[in-house]
Design an enzyme around this catalytic site. Sequence first.
Site, mmCIF file in Angstrom:
data_model
loop_
_atom_site.group_PDB
_atom_site.id
_atom_site.type_symbol
_atom_site.label_atom_id
_atom_site.label_comp_id
_atom_site.label_asym_id
_atom_site.label_seq_id
_atom_site.Cartn_x
_atom_site.Cartn_y
_atom_site.Cartn_z
ATOM 1 N N HIS A 72 -2.127 9.901 22.633
ATOM 2 C CA HIS A 72 -3.199 9.191 23.343
ATOM 3 C C HIS A 72 -2.609 8.146 24.274
ATOM 4 C CE1 HIS A 72 -7.084 10.071 20.885
ATOM 5 N NE2 HIS A 72 -6.340 11.141 21.025
ATOM 6 N N TYR A 200 -13.543 1.584 20.301
ATOM 7 C CA TYR A 200 -13.771 0.431 19.419
ATOM 8 C C TYR A 200 -14.978 -0.310 19.997
ATOM 9 C CZ TYR A 200 -8.972 0.910 17.529
ATOM 10 O OH TYR A 200 -7.820 1.356 16.921
ATOM 11 N N PRO A 292 -7.779 -2.846 9.051
ATOM 12 C CA PRO A 292 -7.397 -1.640 9.795
ATOM 13 C C PRO A 292 -7.676 -1.669 11.303
ATOM 14 C CG PRO A 292 -9.339 -1.239 8.449
ATOM 15 C CD PRO A 292 -8.875 -2.609 8.103
ATOM 16 N N LYS A 296 -2.428 -0.852 12.079
ATOM 17 C CA LYS A 296 -1.041 -1.269 11.873
ATOM 18 C C LYS A 296 -0.471 -0.996 10.472
ATOM 19 C CE LYS A 296 -0.195 -2.872 15.890
ATOM 20 N NZ LYS A 296 0.073 -1.680 16.652
ATOM 21 N N TYR A 383 -0.768 -3.045 20.637
ATOM 22 C CA TYR A 383 -1.393 -1.843 20.075
ATOM 23 C C TYR A 383 -0.372 -0.707 19.967
ATOM 24 C CZ TYR A 383 -5.022 1.572 18.990
ATOM 25 O OH TYR A 383 -5.787 2.529 18.359
HETATM 26 P P1 RFL Z 1 0.233 3.380 -0.337
HETATM 27 O O1 RFL Z 1 -0.193 4.419 0.616
HETATM 28 O O2 RFL Z 1 -0.800 2.579 -1.046
HETATM 29 O O3 RFL Z 1 1.183 4.093 -1.391
HETATM 30 C C1 RFL Z 1 1.633 3.455 -2.584
HETATM 31 C C2 RFL Z 1 1.876 4.503 -3.627
HETATM 32 O O4 RFL Z 1 2.356 3.873 -4.823
HETATM 33 C C3 RFL Z 1 1.685 4.433 -5.945
HETATM 34 N N1 RFL Z 1 1.692 3.435 -7.037
HETATM 35 C C4 RFL Z 1 2.509 3.523 -8.099
HETATM 36 N N2 RFL Z 1 3.454 4.401 -8.435
HETATM 37 C C5 RFL Z 1 4.127 4.197 -9.601
HETATM 38 N N3 RFL Z 1 3.876 3.140 -10.426
HETATM 39 C C6 RFL Z 1 2.935 2.232 -10.130
HETATM 40 N N4 RFL Z 1 2.703 1.191 -10.945
HETATM 41 C C7 RFL Z 1 2.206 2.398 -8.909
HETATM 42 N N5 RFL Z 1 1.228 1.695 -8.311
HETATM 43 C C8 RFL Z 1 0.930 2.351 -7.178
HETATM 44 C C9 RFL Z 1 0.296 4.752 -5.423
HETATM 45 O O5 RFL Z 1 -0.355 5.746 -6.215
HETATM 46 C C10 RFL Z 1 0.597 5.228 -4.015
HETATM 47 O O6 RFL Z 1 0.822 6.627 -3.963
HETATM 48 O O7 RFL Z 1 1.209 2.319 0.350
HETATM 49 P P2 RFL Z 1 2.342 2.551 1.503
HETATM 50 O O8 RFL Z 1 3.201 3.721 1.205
HETATM 51 O O9 RFL Z 1 2.934 1.211 1.708
HETATM 52 O O10 RFL Z 1 1.512 2.952 2.807
HETATM 53 C C11 RFL Z 1 0.606 2.057 3.395
HETATM 54 C C12 RFL Z 1 -0.536 2.796 4.076
HETATM 55 O O11 RFL Z 1 -1.090 3.730 3.166
HETATM 56 C C13 RFL Z 1 -1.627 1.835 4.559
HETATM 57 O O12 RFL Z 1 -1.053 0.682 5.117
HETATM 58 C C14 RFL Z 1 -2.528 2.482 5.637
HETATM 59 O O13 RFL Z 1 -3.255 3.537 5.105
HETATM 60 C C15 RFL Z 1 -3.486 1.435 6.224
HETATM 61 N N6 RFL Z 1 -4.429 2.003 7.200
HETATM 62 C C16 RFL Z 1 -4.032 2.309 8.487
HETATM 63 N N7 RFL Z 1 -2.756 2.126 8.869
HETATM 64 C C17 RFL Z 1 -2.349 2.488 10.120
HETATM 65 O O14 RFL Z 1 -1.172 2.291 10.456
HETATM 66 N N8 RFL Z 1 -3.203 3.069 11.041
HETATM 67 C C18 RFL Z 1 -4.501 3.305 10.715
HETATM 68 O O15 RFL Z 1 -5.204 3.879 11.544
HETATM 69 C C19 RFL Z 1 -4.976 2.879 9.430
HETATM 70 N N9 RFL Z 1 -6.249 3.081 9.076
HETATM 71 C C20 RFL Z 1 -5.757 2.225 6.826
HETATM 72 C C21 RFL Z 1 -6.643 2.762 7.802
HETATM 73 C C22 RFL Z 1 -6.208 1.945 5.534
HETATM 74 C C23 RFL Z 1 -7.519 2.169 5.208
HETATM 75 N N10 RFL Z 1 -7.904 1.881 3.870
HETATM 76 C C24 RFL Z 1 -8.612 2.761 3.053
HETATM 77 C C25 RFL Z 1 -7.331 0.723 3.196
HETATM 78 C C26 RFL Z 1 -7.957 2.994 7.498
HETATM 79 C C27 RFL Z 1 -8.418 2.674 6.206
HETATM 80 C C28 RFL Z 1 -9.880 2.902 5.953
HETATM 81 C C1 PHB Z 2 -8.469 6.035 11.785
HETATM 82 O O1 PHB Z 2 -8.440 7.043 12.501
HETATM 83 O O2 PHB Z 2 -8.676 6.109 10.560
HETATM 84 C C2 PHB Z 2 -8.267 4.722 12.411
HETATM 85 C C3 PHB Z 2 -7.937 4.655 13.761
HETATM 86 C C4 PHB Z 2 -7.739 3.409 14.372
HETATM 87 C C5 PHB Z 2 -7.882 2.267 13.610
HETATM 88 C C6 PHB Z 2 -8.197 2.340 12.259
HETATM 89 C C7 PHB Z 2 -8.385 3.576 11.654
HETATM 90 O O3 PHB Z 2 -7.717 1.063 14.229
#
Ligand code: RFL
Ligand code: PHB
Length: 390
Positions: A72, A200, A292, A296, A383
């Site tokens: 994008h 957004y 989110p 990041k 961004y």
């Molecule tokens: P995770 O993905 O939470 O993975 C951690 C893993 O550790 C396991 N765990 C354990 N394992 C063993 N023993 C224990 N005691 C444990 N406790 C936990 C868990 O089961 C899991 O598998 O962390 P990690 O790897 O640091 O990754 C981080 C990302 O997942 C997170 O920052 C992103 O998903 C955030 N996020 C977004 N980030 C972006 O860069 N771009 C996005 O567009 C974006 N959109 C989002 C998001 C997060 C969202 N939510 C639900 C919080 C959108 C949403 C809605």
């Molecule tokens: C997503 O696609 O889940 C998404 C995209 C952009 C954001 C947050 C989440 O800023």
Amino acid sequence: MRTQVAIIGAGPAGLLLGALLHKYGVDHVILERQTPDYVLGRIRAGVLEQVAVDLLDEAGVGARMHREGLPHDGFSLAFDGGHHRIDLHGLTGKRVMVYGQTELTRDLMDARRAAGLQTVYSAENVSLSGFDGERPTVHYRHDGQDHEIQADFIAGCDGFHGAARASVPPSAIQNYEKVYPFGWLGVLADVPPVHHELIYANHPRGFALCSMRSKTRVRYYVQCSLDDHVEDWSDERFFAELKRRLPEADAARLVEGPSIEKSIAPLRSFVAEPMRFGRLFLAGDAAHIVPPTGAKGLNLAASDVGLLGRALAEHYRGSDAGIDTYSQRALSRVWKAERFSWWFTSLMHRFPETGEFGRKMQQAELDYLVKSEAAMRSMAENYVGLSLDT
Ligand code: RFL
Ligand code: PHB
């Protein structure tokens, strides 16, 4: 069992660190509390910065992302009934890649399996000891038996609620936190995206985001109350609310479809300092959380393990410069992403407590932003992501 690096958590941070360490010839094991299906079922991030794309390439797992991901060049800010494009590529020379966290996780899992690397899923009662001395050990229960891994280092990649940060004595760690008074209600559906780039939207009824996973799958969000329950949001109610928050032309074009996932996520800013405690390193959501809005979270997880992977490889080549500066270098980038995510969140959401004055401030800032090339460039630069060492 003995290994060089024991990684806790098989989310994107743990799996990518494992892939990088494998490339660098560093021996490691990953322990994960959940099953592979559970990990793949979590619908989260969708936008990758160039730094994350480069790290996936370096780890040798980028092929499908380049085939199926959507590069994008910009995104839109919608407010006051209009659309304003932020030309990421024109302003910075860089772009972002739309590719779901689920797909990236699947690629990392498949590559791991193909390389015969060890991941222990369904590991229970994971606990850490000895990381402040010379003998870091991870203890866990698996298949009804107690096990131990002795390692040179432990990487805590176990997310916000994990065991790694929780094992650090409170006196050794400083937490900074801001909790926002609303959440995001997200829906995944197999319909074509309303627009070819992300939208957004700032609207008096609250924030909305139109994102996507592919040309046939959308990820849409609306700001909701923390008291809301997913069961109270039928698909009809969700799409009606989303359309009210978009400019008319977008609302008229938007294709609705049955949700295949629907969930509410609270919004939080959080940083734990430092990110190293002796022979334990924290990376990703284990050390920090962003709301989110700036996309990041996953990108910070990737940049942390990019720095950590290289630092650990350097250690085995005889230099500790990388591991000694890991915390400071990672935090320098983390705080800048925290600032951007907090700012973008503040600009786009309805804050119950700031009233009409707060809304006027947002309107003035949005109007300024889309008329000032300097302001748009600053937004675009943040961004698309800052370089690994900032
Ligand atoms: P995770 O993905 O939470 O993975 C951690 C893993 O550790 C396991 N765990 C354990 N394992 C063993 N023993 C224990 N005691 C444990 N406790 C936990 C868990 O089961 C899991 O598998 O962390 P990690 O790897 O640091 O990754 C981080 C990302 O997942 C997170 O920052 C992103 O998903 C955030 N996020 C977004 N980030 C972006 O860069 N771009 C996005 O567009 C974006 N959109 C989002 C998001 C997060 C969202 N939510 C639900 C919080 C959108 C949403 C809605
Ligand atoms: C997503 O696609 O889940 C998404 C995209 C952009 C954001 C947050 C989440 O800023």
